[in-house]
Design an enzyme around this catalytic site. Structure first.
Site, mmCIF file in Angstrom:
data_model
loop_
_atom_site.group_PDB
_atom_site.id
_atom_site.type_symbol
_atom_site.label_atom_id
_atom_site.label_comp_id
_atom_site.label_asym_id
_atom_site.label_seq_id
_atom_site.Cartn_x
_atom_site.Cartn_y
_atom_site.Cartn_z
ATOM 1 N N GLY A 207 38.412 -34.208 17.360
ATOM 2 C CA GLY A 207 39.373 -33.720 18.289
ATOM 3 C C GLY A 207 40.159 -34.122 19.861
ATOM 4 N N ASP A 208 40.584 -32.829 20.216
ATOM 5 C CA ASP A 208 40.797 -34.398 21.942
ATOM 6 C C ASP A 208 39.573 -33.795 22.235
ATOM 7 O OD1 ASP A 208 40.049 -31.010 22.157
ATOM 8 O OD2 ASP A 208 41.799 -30.485 22.704
ATOM 9 N N GLY A 209 38.081 -33.704 22.570
ATOM 10 C CA GLY A 209 36.982 -34.179 22.748
ATOM 11 C C GLY A 209 36.734 -32.881 24.064
ATOM 12 N N LYS A 210 37.689 -31.582 24.366
ATOM 13 C CA LYS A 210 37.287 -30.648 25.185
ATOM 14 C C LYS A 210 36.335 -29.602 24.617
ATOM 15 C CE LYS A 210 41.486 -31.614 27.552
ATOM 16 N NZ LYS A 210 42.766 -31.125 27.075
ATOM 17 N N VAL B 151 26.344 -36.982 17.841
ATOM 18 C CA VAL B 151 26.631 -37.681 18.695
ATOM 19 C C VAL B 151 26.417 -38.075 19.867
ATOM 20 C CG1 VAL B 151 26.720 -35.440 19.916
ATOM 21 C CG2 VAL B 151 28.465 -36.413 20.221
ATOM 22 N N PRO C 210 32.581 -26.257 15.439
ATOM 23 C CA PRO C 210 32.320 -24.332 17.024
ATOM 24 C C PRO C 210 33.713 -25.162 18.240
ATOM 25 C CG PRO C 210 30.419 -24.670 15.853
ATOM 26 C CD PRO C 210 30.836 -26.101 15.492
ATOM 27 N N TYR D 200 24.675 -25.169 5.647
ATOM 28 C CA TYR D 200 23.193 -25.225 6.573
ATOM 29 C C TYR D 200 23.136 -23.970 7.209
ATOM 30 C CZ TYR D 200 20.708 -26.538 11.154
ATOM 31 O OH TYR D 200 20.109 -27.527 11.796
ATOM 32 N N ASN E 8 25.278 -41.230 17.669
ATOM 33 C CA ASN E 8 26.817 -42.218 17.536
ATOM 34 C C ASN E 8 27.456 -42.673 18.531
ATOM 35 O OD1 ASN E 8 27.326 -41.887 14.779
ATOM 36 N ND2 ASN E 8 29.526 -41.030 15.703
ATOM 37 N N PHE E 9 27.098 -41.971 19.771
ATOM 38 C CA PHE E 9 27.684 -42.145 21.157
ATOM 39 C C PHE E 9 26.679 -43.823 21.489
ATOM 40 C CE2 PHE E 9 30.172 -38.785 23.113
ATOM 41 C CZ PHE E 9 31.275 -39.191 21.321
HETATM 42 P P1 NAD Z 1 14.885 -34.455 11.031
HETATM 43 O O1 NAD Z 1 15.736 -34.549 9.844
HETATM 44 O O2 NAD Z 1 15.091 -35.197 11.848
HETATM 45 O O3 NAD Z 1 13.726 -33.499 10.449
HETATM 46 C C1 NAD Z 1 14.288 -33.020 9.398
HETATM 47 C C2 NAD Z 1 12.830 -33.289 7.840
HETATM 48 O O4 NAD Z 1 12.695 -32.863 7.189
HETATM 49 C C3 NAD Z 1 13.102 -35.113 7.665
HETATM 50 O O5 NAD Z 1 11.429 -35.414 8.693
HETATM 51 C C4 NAD Z 1 13.027 -34.886 6.628
HETATM 52 O O6 NAD Z 1 12.864 -35.600 5.381
HETATM 53 C C5 NAD Z 1 12.399 -33.851 6.707
HETATM 54 N N1 NAD Z 1 13.281 -32.616 4.763
HETATM 55 C C6 NAD Z 1 14.246 -32.219 4.719
HETATM 56 N N2 NAD Z 1 14.143 -31.405 3.546
HETATM 57 C C7 NAD Z 1 12.329 -31.553 2.790
HETATM 58 C C8 NAD Z 1 11.881 -30.618 2.015
HETATM 59 N N3 NAD Z 1 12.591 -30.246 0.819
HETATM 60 N N4 NAD Z 1 10.831 -30.744 1.618
HETATM 61 C C9 NAD Z 1 10.329 -31.529 2.823
HETATM 62 N N5 NAD Z 1 10.772 -32.067 4.568
HETATM 63 C C10 NAD Z 1 12.295 -32.067 4.294
HETATM 64 O O7 NAD Z 1 16.026 -33.292 11.717
HETATM 65 P P2 NAD Z 1 15.766 -32.841 12.816
HETATM 66 O O8 NAD Z 1 16.608 -32.574 14.463
HETATM 67 O O9 NAD Z 1 14.272 -33.471 13.362
HETATM 68 O O10 NAD Z 1 15.754 -30.956 13.028
HETATM 69 C C11 NAD Z 1 14.281 -30.385 12.498
HETATM 70 C C12 NAD Z 1 14.271 -29.226 12.681
HETATM 71 O O11 NAD Z 1 14.796 -28.398 13.617
HETATM 72 C C13 NAD Z 1 15.229 -28.340 11.707
HETATM 73 O O12 NAD Z 1 14.954 -27.736 10.824
HETATM 74 C C14 NAD Z 1 16.760 -28.216 12.402
HETATM 75 O O13 NAD Z 1 17.504 -27.384 11.257
HETATM 76 C C15 NAD Z 1 16.439 -28.236 13.485
HETATM 77 N N6 NAD Z 1 17.205 -27.689 14.380
HETATM 78 C C16 NAD Z 1 17.091 -29.054 15.009
HETATM 79 C C17 NAD Z 1 17.981 -29.530 16.168
HETATM 80 C C18 NAD Z 1 17.928 -30.173 16.897
HETATM 81 O O14 NAD Z 1 18.817 -30.604 18.031
HETATM 82 N N7 NAD Z 1 17.435 -31.417 16.813
HETATM 83 C C19 NAD Z 1 18.971 -28.326 16.736
HETATM 84 C C20 NAD Z 1 18.892 -27.026 15.518
HETATM 85 C C21 NAD Z 1 17.783 -26.809 14.913
HETATM 86 N N1 UDP Z 2 30.784 -35.512 17.520
HETATM 87 C C1 UDP Z 2 32.401 -36.723 18.247
HETATM 88 N N2 UDP Z 2 31.397 -37.624 17.751
HETATM 89 C C2 UDP Z 2 31.241 -37.882 17.102
HETATM 90 C C3 UDP Z 2 29.864 -37.158 16.228
HETATM 91 C C4 UDP Z 2 29.846 -36.043 16.956
HETATM 92 O O1 UDP Z 2 32.987 -36.055 19.362
HETATM 93 O O2 UDP Z 2 30.702 -39.310 16.750
HETATM 94 C C5 UDP Z 2 31.599 -34.025 18.130
HETATM 95 C C6 UDP Z 2 31.229 -32.958 17.101
HETATM 96 O O3 UDP Z 2 32.862 -32.972 16.415
HETATM 97 C C7 UDP Z 2 30.801 -31.960 17.810
HETATM 98 C C8 UDP Z 2 30.003 -32.262 19.116
HETATM 99 O O4 UDP Z 2 29.977 -33.771 19.313
HETATM 100 O O5 UDP Z 2 32.035 -31.147 18.167
HETATM 101 C C9 UDP Z 2 28.309 -32.296 18.342
HETATM 102 O O6 UDP Z 2 28.706 -32.886 16.635
HETATM 103 P P1 UDP Z 2 26.658 -33.181 16.538
HETATM 104 O O7 UDP Z 2 27.179 -33.472 14.994
HETATM 105 O O8 UDP Z 2 25.659 -33.631 17.591
HETATM 106 O O9 UDP Z 2 26.200 -31.353 16.227
HETATM 107 P P2 UDP Z 2 26.489 -29.999 16.162
HETATM 108 O O10 UDP Z 2 26.736 -29.380 17.152
HETATM 109 O O11 UDP Z 2 27.824 -30.042 15.804
HETATM 110 O O12 UDP Z 2 25.673 -29.633 15.094
#
Ligand code: NAD
Ligand code: UDP
Length: 318
Positions: A204-207, A186, A271, A144, A189-190
């Site tokens: 981890g330790d959740g910190k 997270v 991270p 990623y 899940n929560f």
């Molecule tokens: P998501 O998984 O809900 O959405 C991603 C979408 O992309 C899905 O609908 C999936 O089916 C589609 N997809 C994946 N591969 C594809 C392909 N080859 N062709 C067509 N469609 C495809 O995730 P999201 O949280 O909505 O994330 C959307 C974008 O934002 C991503 O690029 C992600 O990296 C970025 N982003 C999101 C977060 C966040 O916290 N949500 C944080 C950082 C970056």
């Molecule tokens: N995490 C957790 N419990 C869970 C899922 C995630 O403690 O059930 C932690 C994970 O290890 C990370 C943080 O929550 O430190 C955020 O995780 P997430 O997968 O949401 O996104 P990230 O920021 O790591 O991409």
């Protein structure tokens, strides 16, 4: 004006489609439903200004002439991108080239959804856009992190060599309605665990820390950046930082759940800290988030209660 949204059936992509339709755009969502769902865009099916094309952006696809390409396709949850590692690298590389070529062909603007994961396990805190990051290029998260770093490089190359008008947002942990209940991040899940009376699994330790942005704030920042003249990456996220233990306590508070907390091993390369420096977004876009974590969790609860119940019913029927 026509906008293409790759990943338009995903969590953020579907909210972006809503916002663009609200701004008067004709919207074409392209998605292969790898991690997205029809449900996220079902409410748009009868809108004549909305089209859905089920397609993989790594293969060639044609959506006709467009004025804006928003490239959001990519698995985003660590659980999803570790299951779909090769697909994640492909959509970040081949998919990004295809989306950039679409913008070049149609003289459209281009907007890349990048990520705070470009900073890896950051040695600088909070993270400014000028920090180059601390990424393990061969670890489990590299599928990623490196795909997104590559997609940023490709986007800057199309700006420099092909004069495409490009924008890059670095999104920090965003949450809200339409997240998949089982996507492993997270907050879903929560929420699922708290609403089902299961233990909340703190790794981890959740910190370790994260800074959570409510989806409406994130989309507002994205649209402001899309309308700006800025080409370099810009952080859009909420700068208020929480430990994962604090996050678990907030979810217990708003759900009123009696679930306990259970500690589980920390995934490799997780991270330790993450918080955006949003000075640039504040100055450039006049943007800052408005929704605090407790409010955002409350707003999300209306979605998660039926979504968790439906998920449990589906699991029982299997
Ligand atoms: P998501 O998984 O809900 O959405 C991603 C979408 O992309 C899905 O609908 C999936 O089916 C589609 N997809 C994946 N591969 C594809 C392909 N080859 N062709 C067509 N469609 C495809 O995730 P999201 O949280 O909505 O994330 C959307 C974008 O934002 C991503 O690029 C992600 O990296 C970025 N982003 C999101 C977060 C966040 O916290 N949500 C944080 C950082 C970056
Ligand atoms: N995490 C957790 N419990 C869970 C899922 C995630 O403690 O059930 C932690 C994970 O290890 C990370 C943080 O929550 O430190 C955020 O995780 P997430 O997968 O949401 O996104 P990230 O920021 O790591 O991409």
């Amino acid at each position: 004006m026509r906008a293409l949204v790759t990943g338009g059936a995903g969590f953020l992509g579907s909210h972006l489609c809503d916002a663009l339709l609200g701004d008067g755009y004709h919207v074409i969502a392209v998605d292969n439903l790898l991690t997205g769902r029809h449900d996220n865009i079902a409410h748009l099916a009868s809108d004549p200004r909305f089209e859905f094309l089920e397609a993989d952006v790594c293969a060639s696809f044609d959506c006709g002439s467009v004025d804006y390409v928003y490239h959001f396709a990519s698995p985003a949850s660590p659980v999803d991108y570790m299951i779909h590692g090769v697909e994640t690298l492909q959509v970040g590389s081949i998919g990004t080239f295809n989306a950039l070529e679409c913008a070049r062909r149609h003289r459209a603007k281009f907007f890349l959804a990048s990520t705070s994961e470009c900073y890896g396990d950051p040695a600088v805190h909070p993270q400014k856009e000028t920090y180059w990051g601390n990424v393990n290029p061969i670890g489990p998260r590299s599928v990623y992190d490196e795909a997104k770093r590559f997609s940023e490089a490709a986007t800057m190359a199309y700006l420099r060599y092909h004069k495409v008008d490009t924008h890059i947002v670095r999104i920090f942990n965003t949450y809200g309605p339409r997240m998949q209940v089982n996507d492993g991040r997270v907050i879903p899940n929560f929420m699922k665990q708290a609403l089902s009376g299961e233990d909340l699994t703190v790794f981890g330790d959740g910190k370790q820390t994260r800074s959570f942005c409510y989806v409406a704030d994130e989309i507002d920042g994205i649209l402001r950046l899309a309308r700006s003249d800025e080409h370099d990456p810009t952080n859009i996220g909420n700068p208020v930082e929480f430990t994962m233990l604090e996050c678990a306590e907030k979810v217990l508070e708003i759900t009123g759940s009696k679930s306990k907390i259970r500690f589980e091993p920390l995934p490799q390369d997780d991270p330790k800290q993450r918080r955006p420096d949003i000075t640039k977004a504040r100055k450039l876009l006049g943007w800052e988030p408005k929704v605090d974590l407790l409010t955002g969790l409350r707003l999300s609860l209306d979605y998660f209660i039926p979504a968790v119940a439906k998920n449990a019913a589906v699991a029982r029927a299997r």
